[in-house]
Write an enzyme that holds these catalytic residues in place. Structure first.
Site, mmCIF file in Angstrom:
data_model
loop_
_atom_site.group_PDB
_atom_site.id
_atom_site.type_symbol
_atom_site.label_atom_id
_atom_site.label_comp_id
_atom_site.label_asym_id
_atom_site.label_seq_id
_atom_site.Cartn_x
_atom_site.Cartn_y
_atom_site.Cartn_z
ATOM 1 N N GLY A 162 0.863 -0.935 0.279
ATOM 2 C CA GLY A 162 -0.482 -0.036 -0.349
ATOM 3 C C GLY A 162 0.815 1.584 0.205
ATOM 4 O O GLY A 162 0.455 2.363 0.684
ATOM 5 N N GLU A 273 4.469 -6.619 -10.532
ATOM 6 C CA GLU A 273 5.196 -4.981 -10.734
ATOM 7 C C GLU A 273 6.939 -4.528 -10.990
ATOM 8 O O GLU A 273 7.412 -5.546 -10.792
ATOM 9 C CB GLU A 273 4.863 -4.475 -9.899
ATOM 10 N N ARG A 290 -3.187 -11.172 -6.060
ATOM 11 C CA ARG A 290 -4.418 -10.876 -5.686
ATOM 12 C C ARG A 290 -5.517 -9.677 -6.810
ATOM 13 O O ARG A 290 -4.025 -9.739 -7.981
ATOM 14 C CB ARG A 290 -4.748 -9.829 -4.193
HETATM 15 P P1 ADP Z 1 -3.013 -1.867 -6.045
HETATM 16 O O1 ADP Z 1 -1.682 -1.643 -7.324
HETATM 17 O O2 ADP Z 1 -3.941 -2.652 -5.893
HETATM 18 O O3 ADP Z 1 -3.660 -0.257 -6.164
HETATM 19 P P2 ADP Z 1 -2.184 -1.225 -3.517
HETATM 20 O O4 ADP Z 1 -1.068 -1.768 -2.939
HETATM 21 O O5 ADP Z 1 -2.698 0.252 -3.068
HETATM 22 O O6 ADP Z 1 -2.096 -1.702 -4.669
HETATM 23 O O7 ADP Z 1 -2.968 -2.028 -2.744
HETATM 24 C C1 ADP Z 1 -4.876 -2.028 -2.522
HETATM 25 C C2 ADP Z 1 -5.378 -1.862 -1.395
HETATM 26 O O8 ADP Z 1 -4.635 -3.073 -0.029
HETATM 27 C C3 ADP Z 1 -5.442 -0.649 -0.708
HETATM 28 O O9 ADP Z 1 -6.778 -0.354 -0.284
HETATM 29 C C4 ADP Z 1 -4.227 -0.441 0.159
HETATM 30 O O10 ADP Z 1 -4.488 0.224 0.942
HETATM 31 C C5 ADP Z 1 -4.390 -1.914 0.950
HETATM 32 N N1 ADP Z 1 -3.511 -2.118 1.017
HETATM 33 C C6 ADP Z 1 -2.696 -3.033 0.334
HETATM 34 N N2 ADP Z 1 -1.336 -3.794 1.323
HETATM 35 C C7 ADP Z 1 -1.642 -3.065 2.199
HETATM 36 C C8 ADP Z 1 -0.133 -3.647 3.363
HETATM 37 N N3 ADP Z 1 0.883 -3.877 4.015
HETATM 38 N N4 ADP Z 1 -1.102 -2.192 4.860
HETATM 39 C C9 ADP Z 1 -2.312 -1.851 4.466
HETATM 40 N N5 ADP Z 1 -3.222 -2.203 3.358
HETATM 41 C C10 ADP Z 1 -2.708 -2.392 2.602
HETATM 42 P P1 ADP Z 2 3.686 -1.669 -2.295
HETATM 43 O O1 ADP Z 2 4.155 -2.975 -1.964
HETATM 44 O O2 ADP Z 2 4.014 -0.624 -1.400
HETATM 45 O O3 ADP Z 2 3.189 -1.314 -2.882
HETATM 46 P P2 ADP Z 2 6.312 -1.216 -3.820
HETATM 47 O O4 ADP Z 2 7.346 -2.128 -3.597
HETATM 48 O O5 ADP Z 2 5.133 -2.301 -5.561
HETATM 49 O O6 ADP Z 2 5.467 -1.454 -3.049
HETATM 50 O O7 ADP Z 2 6.398 -0.014 -4.439
HETATM 51 C C1 ADP Z 2 5.484 1.086 -4.888
HETATM 52 C C2 ADP Z 2 6.292 2.653 -5.442
HETATM 53 O O8 ADP Z 2 7.648 2.660 -5.038
HETATM 54 C C3 ADP Z 2 6.189 1.825 -6.767
HETATM 55 O O9 ADP Z 2 4.850 2.570 -8.028
HETATM 56 C C4 ADP Z 2 7.433 2.848 -7.156
HETATM 57 O O10 ADP Z 2 6.766 4.471 -7.562
HETATM 58 C C5 ADP Z 2 8.414 3.100 -5.669
HETATM 59 N N1 ADP Z 2 9.551 2.017 -5.941
HETATM 60 C C6 ADP Z 2 9.540 1.192 -5.681
HETATM 61 N N2 ADP Z 2 11.122 0.719 -5.317
HETATM 62 C C7 ADP Z 2 11.532 1.496 -5.837
HETATM 63 C C8 ADP Z 2 13.165 2.122 -6.682
HETATM 64 N N3 ADP Z 2 13.152 0.300 -6.172
HETATM 65 N N4 ADP Z 2 13.288 2.930 -7.323
HETATM 66 C C9 ADP Z 2 11.994 3.997 -7.223
HETATM 67 N N5 ADP Z 2 11.609 3.631 -7.146
HETATM 68 C C10 ADP Z 2 10.796 2.104 -6.624
HETATM 69 MG MG MG Z 3 3.313 -2.159 -5.480
#
Ligand code: ADP
Ligand code: ADP
Ligand code: MG
Length: 447
Positions: A162, A273, A290
């Protein structure tokens, strides 16, 4: 599979109920104190009250959900996104109770839910991974790893999600303090203090690939989405396909996602991703096991109903189409309409929706769990609706999005609508030339 319990709320609960009914399945909705009048509660065949408003007492209470399934004779659970969707422990509880979990195996959720382990799996599948480290336990280890990678780096919580649990670190001097802080934060937020390091890629685009895998071992993709318009690492606008992606890169990135899904014995719908660098290289960052918030834009360009496919797969049936039967038709964009105040650093603005006029017309889809008069609760996330606009080409999709925003009226709470209106007219958005920190550079006042 006959009766599905939908372990979620809001628009995704509505989306799942619709798909289940269309497939001839019965549905059970669940609701907390705050959600008694939820639209999904009315749409489902049966609804069960599962606890107090706080998510920990309701939508995260797996025992209450198992009991709700038992008492209503449900034989399957669809977790949606957020809440329990990526919690291996909950998936195991559902399985132990004899319920079909609409998602991958418990062991897959475990592996891919740990971002450090997921990076390992990607490497084994021959998928390029962002240069970085395994888990780092102490400052010396972190310093050595960061030296290898080169600054700036990101400290990332292995259990994060998130957009939370990511901390930029510019130098070795900063790292000594940042590591214990990141560990403490990760422990508090995710009950797991494992952190690792990644090269912080500047100017990258967020490109993710939607995949589906069934029990027969068939794995397909429904192409990629570009989710580079982000604020604080949270997506605000997504589009499909990724604009301007060279055909070679598209083929390679989609293929990499399928390879990873095969490598981990994936089942169901999932998203792989990646970050795409300005020089055109892509690197794996994480996999979400998911359905994703932005899945409708993939549906719009391929004609595939991803939630129906999830239900088919969970029932042991094959994916309804083959890879060579699915192509990209046109373009689609999704705008997340959130109850957040753009003039106050996007702080959530819970309250009552006094008016909600939704747009319509060709190529306009609105997914929402609310109607006028409903309350946006402070207990859950702030999304009010997703406006998904598509057309035969990108310009048409964007023009329809502009018209949809002109028709959309949300009153009662401040929303992100004004930001979307502005963004759709930005030359960089029109040109498809944004990266993940572009919005923060455009609107530094919102940080
Ligand atoms: P998406 O790419 O589907 O938008 P997100 O990472 O934004 O994925 O998460 C989707 C939903 O799940 C959002 O409502 C986000 O707040 C929630 N979410 C995902 N991972 C977590 C986490 N580790 N803790 C809290 N909320 C999370
Ligand atoms: P989450 O589980 O919270 O979605 P992600 O690993 O998917 O975490 O990263 C969320 C966002 O953070 C990415 O979409 C990007 O914008 C930024 N990010 C993550 N990793 C990197 C990286 N190595 N360098 C630059 N930006 C990053
Ligand atoms: Mg992500």
């Amino acid at each position: 599979m006959r009766r599905v319990l939908v372990a979620n709320r809001g628009e995704i609960a509505v989306r799942i109920i619709r798909a289940a009914h269309a497939a001839g399945l019965e549905t059970v909705a669940v609701y907390s104190d705050a959600d008694e009048h939820g639209r999904w509660v009315q749409l489902a065949d049966t609804a069960v009250h599962i606890g107090k408003s706080a998510a920990a007492k309701s939508y995260l209470n797996s025992a209450a959900l198992v009991e709700a399934a038992r008492s209503t004779g449900a034989d399957a659970v669809h977790p949606g996104y957020g809440f329990l969707s990526e919690r291996a422990g909950a998936a195991k509880e559902f399985a132990d109770a004899g319920l079909t979990f609409v998602g991958p195996a418990v062991s897959t959720i475990e592996t891919m839910g740990d971002k450090a382990a997921a990076r390992e799996a990607a490497r084994r599948a021959g998928v390029p991974v962002v240069p970085g480290s395994g888990p780092v336990g102490d400052v010396d280890e972190a310093l050595a790893a960061a030296d290898d990678v080169g600054y700036p780096v990101l400290l990332k919580a292995a259990a994060g999600g998130g957009g939370r649990g990511i901390r930029p670190v510019a130098s070795a001097a900063e790292l000594a303090e940042a590591l214990p802080a990141a560990q403490a934060e990760a422990r508090a937020a995710f009950s797991d203090d494992t952190v690792y390091l990644e090269w912080a890629i500047d100017g990258a685009r967020h490109i993710e690939v939607q995949i589906l895998a069934d029990t027969a071992g068939t794995v397909v993709h429904t192409f990629e989405r570009d989710c580079s318009v982000q604020r604080r690492r949270q997506k605000l606008i997504e589009e499909a396909p990724a604009p301007g992606l060279p055909a070679r890169t598209r083929a390679d990135i989609n293929d990499a996602a399928v390879r990873l899904a095969r490598q981990v014995g994936y089942l169901g719908a999932g998203t792989v991703e990646f970050l795409l660098t300005p020089s055109g290289e892509f690197f794996f960052i994480e996999m979400n096991t998911r359905i994703q918030v932005e899945h409708p834009i993939s549906e719009a360009i391929t004609g595939v109903d991803l939630v129906s496919e999830q239900l088919r797969i969970a029932a042991g049936e094959p994916i309804s189409f083959g890879q060579d039967e699915v192509g990209i038709r046109g373009a689609a964009v999704e705008l997340r309409i959130n109850a957040e105040d753009p003039d106050n650093r996007f702080q959530p603005t819970p309250g009552t929706l006094t008016r909600l006029d939704l747009p319509g017309g060709p190529g306009v889809r609105v997914d929402t769990g609310f109607v006028a008069g409903d309350r946006i609760s402070p207990f859950y996330d702030s999304m009010i609706a997703k406006v998904i606009c598509s057309g035969p080409d990108r310009d048409t999709a964007l023009a329809r999005a502009r018209q949809a925003l002109a028709e959309l009226r949300v009153e009662g709470v401040p929303t992100t609508v004004s930001v979307h209106r502005r963004l759709l007219d930005e030359p960089d958005v029109r040109a498809g030339a944004v990266h993940t920190r572009w919005l923060e550079e455009l609107m530094p006042e919102t940080l």
